[in-house]
Design a protein around this motif. Structure first.
Motif, mmCIF file in Angstrom:
data_model
loop_
_atom_site.group_PDB
_atom_site.id
_atom_site.type_symbol
_atom_site.label_atom_id
_atom_site.label_comp_id
_atom_site.label_asym_id
_atom_site.label_seq_id
_atom_site.Cartn_x
_atom_site.Cartn_y
_atom_site.Cartn_z
ATOM 1 N N THR A 1 0.139 -70.613 94.727
ATOM 2 C CA THR A 1 -0.514 -70.290 95.993
ATOM 3 C C THR A 1 -0.253 -68.827 96.327
ATOM 4 O O THR A 1 0.872 -68.343 96.219
ATOM 5 N N TYR A 2 -1.323 -68.147 96.707
ATOM 6 C CA TYR A 2 -1.235 -66.732 97.089
ATOM 7 C C TYR A 2 -1.822 -66.605 98.488
ATOM 8 O O TYR A 2 -3.009 -66.862 98.706
ATOM 9 N N ILE A 3 -0.980 -66.199 99.454
ATOM 10 C CA ILE A 3 -1.371 -66.166 100.861
ATOM 11 C C ILE A 3 -1.531 -64.716 101.318
ATOM 12 O O ILE A 3 -0.595 -63.913 101.196
ATOM 13 N N ASP A 4 -2.688 -64.403 101.853
ATOM 14 C CA ASP A 4 -2.928 -63.103 102.473
ATOM 15 C C ASP A 4 -2.558 -63.222 103.949
ATOM 16 O O ASP A 4 -3.287 -63.833 104.733
ATOM 17 N N ALA A 5 -1.415 -62.622 104.313
ATOM 18 C CA ALA A 5 -0.930 -62.699 105.697
ATOM 19 C C ALA A 5 -1.109 -61.383 106.444
ATOM 20 O O ALA A 5 -0.460 -61.152 107.470
ATOM 21 N N VAL A 6 -1.983 -60.525 105.948
ATOM 22 C CA VAL A 6 -2.154 -59.202 106.560
ATOM 23 C C VAL A 6 -2.534 -59.324 108.037
ATOM 24 O O VAL A 6 -1.980 -58.628 108.892
ATOM 25 N N GLN A 7 -3.470 -60.206 108.357
ATOM 26 C CA GLN A 7 -3.908 -60.324 109.746
ATOM 27 C C GLN A 7 -2.991 -61.199 110.589
ATOM 28 O O GLN A 7 -2.935 -61.066 111.808
ATOM 29 N N TYR A 8 -2.258 -62.088 109.952
ATOM 30 C CA TYR A 8 -1.361 -62.974 110.694
ATOM 31 C C TYR A 8 -0.080 -62.259 111.101
ATOM 32 O O TYR A 8 0.471 -62.503 112.181
ATOM 33 N N ALA A 9 0.389 -61.345 110.263
ATOM 34 C CA ALA A 9 1.698 -60.710 110.467
ATOM 35 C C ALA A 9 1.861 -59.990 111.792
ATOM 36 O O ALA A 9 2.968 -59.981 112.343
ATOM 37 N N PRO A 10 0.837 -59.357 112.377
ATOM 38 C CA PRO A 10 1.043 -58.673 113.660
ATOM 39 C C PRO A 10 1.084 -59.597 114.867
ATOM 40 O O PRO A 10 1.241 -59.112 115.995
ATOM 41 N N HIS A 11 0.965 -60.915 114.636
ATOM 42 C CA HIS A 11 0.793 -61.813 115.772
ATOM 43 C C HIS A 11 1.774 -62.979 115.826
ATOM 44 O O HIS A 11 1.953 -63.570 116.887
ATOM 45 N N SER A 12 2.383 -63.326 114.720
ATOM 46 C CA SER A 12 3.199 -64.536 114.728
ATOM 47 C C SER A 12 4.241 -64.491 113.611
ATOM 48 O O SER A 12 4.151 -63.682 112.685
ATOM 49 N N LEU A 13 5.228 -65.381 113.716
ATOM 50 C CA LEU A 13 6.332 -65.414 112.756
ATOM 51 C C LEU A 13 5.873 -66.002 111.425
ATOM 52 O O LEU A 13 5.166 -67.005 111.386
ATOM 53 N N ILE A 14 6.303 -65.382 110.349
ATOM 54 C CA ILE A 14 6.039 -65.881 108.999
ATOM 55 C C ILE A 14 7.338 -66.428 108.421
ATOM 56 O O ILE A 14 8.395 -65.813 108.564
ATOM 57 N N ASP A 15 7.255 -67.579 107.774
ATOM 58 C CA ASP A 15 8.427 -68.184 107.143
ATOM 59 C C ASP A 15 8.017 -68.681 105.763
ATOM 60 O O ASP A 15 7.497 -69.789 105.613
ATOM 61 N N VAL A 16 8.227 -67.847 104.764
ATOM 62 C CA VAL A 16 7.763 -68.192 103.418
ATOM 63 C C VAL A 16 8.497 -69.403 102.853
ATOM 64 O O VAL A 16 7.942 -70.140 102.035
ATOM 65 N N LYS A 17 9.730 -69.628 103.276
ATOM 66 C CA LYS A 17 10.474 -70.792 102.783
ATOM 67 C C LYS A 17 9.913 -72.076 103.359
ATOM 68 O O LYS A 17 9.781 -73.086 102.656
ATOM 69 N N ALA A 18 9.595 -72.046 104.647
ATOM 70 C CA ALA A 18 9.006 -73.234 105.263
ATOM 71 C C ALA A 18 7.616 -73.514 104.698
ATOM 72 O O ALA A 18 7.248 -74.671 104.471
ATOM 73 N N LEU A 19 6.839 -72.468 104.456
ATOM 74 C CA LEU A 19 5.518 -72.641 103.853
ATOM 75 C C LEU A 19 5.620 -73.138 102.416
ATOM 76 O O LEU A 19 4.775 -73.886 101.951
ATOM 77 N N ASP A 20 6.654 -72.679 101.710
ATOM 78 C CA ASP A 20 6.851 -72.974 100.289
ATOM 79 C C ASP A 20 5.715 -72.419 99.445
ATOM 80 O O ASP A 20 5.323 -73.012 98.430
ATOM 81 N N CYS A 21 5.180 -71.258 99.858
ATOM 82 C CA CYS A 21 4.150 -70.598 99.065
ATOM 83 C C CYS A 21 4.801 -69.873 97.897
ATOM 84 O O CYS A 21 5.992 -69.554 97.931
ATOM 85 N N ASP A 22 4.014 -69.583 96.890
ATOM 86 C CA ASP A 22 4.529 -68.858 95.728
ATOM 87 C C ASP A 22 4.518 -67.351 95.958
ATOM 88 O O ASP A 22 5.437 -66.646 95.550
#
Length: 413
Positions: free
Chosen positions: A194-215
């Motif tokens: 899984t490849y997640i583009d978080a460019v637009q999400y990052a300025p607005h909310s918390l990112i937790d790659v471990k909780a997402l378990d994305c690659d």
């Protein structure tokens, strides 16, 4: 309560005048304005500790310490380990770089899923990789009424041949927040990356790659009040195993294995300063104490920022709905506004997107028009050939008064 009047003086650009008048920055999805601490940190680095790394002399050692600090800050932002964070020119460049390494594992029997909603930076690297490897590309469609992913269609595409699923955390064109948690779970069931583009999400909310378990997950600091530099998270097991295209002295150790040549030191320093600025809001306005960890402060900051941006979005969407001949693209039902960001795209009947953007620009309201590199959704909505959309993007340094001024001008246009 968060008070934008407190933070606005900390952004030098907000006090600049253009054609003799102050500006309203609603072009934020294309790049936010830079916090003063970022400017000071980058200037300080270039003035006092500018050197290449791993030397025996003072400025080189200071550079090592400074870049270690920056990597830890980036790791705290994403919920990752420091060695799992790669810095690069931008999200697009980092994605192309990784696609080259992943290509060795793909062949004609494999399938890659991309979406009609994504920025092309999370589409075309994978399409080109498929062309090089013979893999097949499958396109996840969207609900044109709400501009959300068609999750039933998405699920039907995933099978035992699926090797990679690329999806955006949030749409840069219409503000949709995607259910990436569910999509990641589906991908894991068949062993796909899984490849997640978080460019637009990052300025607005918390990112937790471990909780997402994305690659993998990528974002860019210039979208969250920092300089032009990209960040890529990759699971340690992948980054260690995959072949990186690098020079021999770079070595095999993470993360240097993936950061070819001399890094953008001042950009990394600026990114760290931007992250620290966001964290400071968690201690000033949020529930985090002054002694809390950076990660705890970031979590508190995003709660406060999210609540304030919701107020701005509420005012914007509610106002747009009252203006004749305006169509809002994306989620418009107030009950579902938690499924979107304060990034709103519109068209007004009788005006091309460029004409409307120009009318706003004449009054120093800065918005984007076009497809914003989200080519597929612009085509799917049938607006690409007629100029795309007008995009209004709000962040926490914007105000209700600015939103009202924008609404009045759209109404009169």
């Amino acid at each position: 309560m968060f008070d934008a009047r407190f933070v606005r003086p900390q952004f030098p650009a907000l006090s600049e005048r253009y054609n003799g008048k102050p500006a309203i920055f609603f072009d934020n999805p294309g790049g936010t304005q830079v916090h003063e601490s970022v400017i000071h940190a980058m200037t300080d680095y270039l003035t006092r500790r500018n050197a290449n790394t791993h030397g025996v002399f003072a400025t080189s050692r200071l550079s090592d310490e400074t870049l270690d600090y920056a990597r830890q800050a980036a790791a705290d932002l994403l919920g990752a380990a420091p060695e799992e964070v790669i810095f690069g020119a931008n999200m697009t460049t980092l994605t192309f770089m990784l696609s080259r390494s992943l290509a060795a594992e793909f062949g004609p029997e494999d399938e890659i899923i991309v979406t009609r909603l994504d920025h092309d930076a999370n589409v075309w690297p994978w399409v080109m990789m498929a062309e090089d490897t013979g893999a097949q590309v499958r396109w996840a469609d969207v609900d044109l009424e709400t501009c959300t992913l068609d999750m039933e269609h998405f699920r039907s595409l995933i099978n035992e041949r699926t090797r990679l699923v690329a999806v955006g955390y949030a749409s840069n064109a219409v503000g949709t927040i995607n259910d990436v948690q569910t999509i990641i779970r589906w991908a894991k069931e068949v062993g796909a990356y899984t490849y997640i583009d978080a460019v637009q999400y990052a300025p607005h909310s918390l990112i937790d790659v471990k909780a997402l378990d994305c690659d993998f997950l990528a974002c860019s600091a210039y979208k969250f009040f920092g300089p032009h530099i990209g960040l890529l998270f990759g699971k340690r097991e992948h980054l260690e195993r995959l072949r990186a295209y690098r020079v021999r002295p770079a070595g095999d150790a993470l993360p240097g294995k993936w950061e070819t040549g001399t890094k953008n030191h001042e950009g990394m320093v600026g990114a760290a300063a931007a992250i620290d600025y966001i964290a400071s809001l968690g201690a000033t306005y949020g529930r985090a104490s002054a002694s809390a960890s950076r990660r705890e402060k970031l979590a508190a900051a995003w709660e406060v920022i999210g609540a304030y941006e919701y107020q701005l979005m509420d005012r914007l969407l509610t106002g747009l709905k009252t203006i004749p001949r305006v169509r809002i693209y994306g989620v418009t039902d107030r009950m579902d506004w938690d499924k979107r960001l304060a990034t709103v795209s519109i068209r007004k009947e009788g005006l091309t997107p460029e004409a409307l953007a120009l009318k706003l620009a004449e009054e120093n309201i800065f918005v984007w028009n076009g497809n914003f590199y989200a080519v597929s959704i612009s085509e799917r909505l049938g607006v690409e050939e007629s100029g795309g959309l007008v995009r209004i993007g709000l962040v926490h340094y914007n105000t209700i008064e600015e939103v009202d001024r924008c609404l009045a001008l759209i109404d009169r246009a």
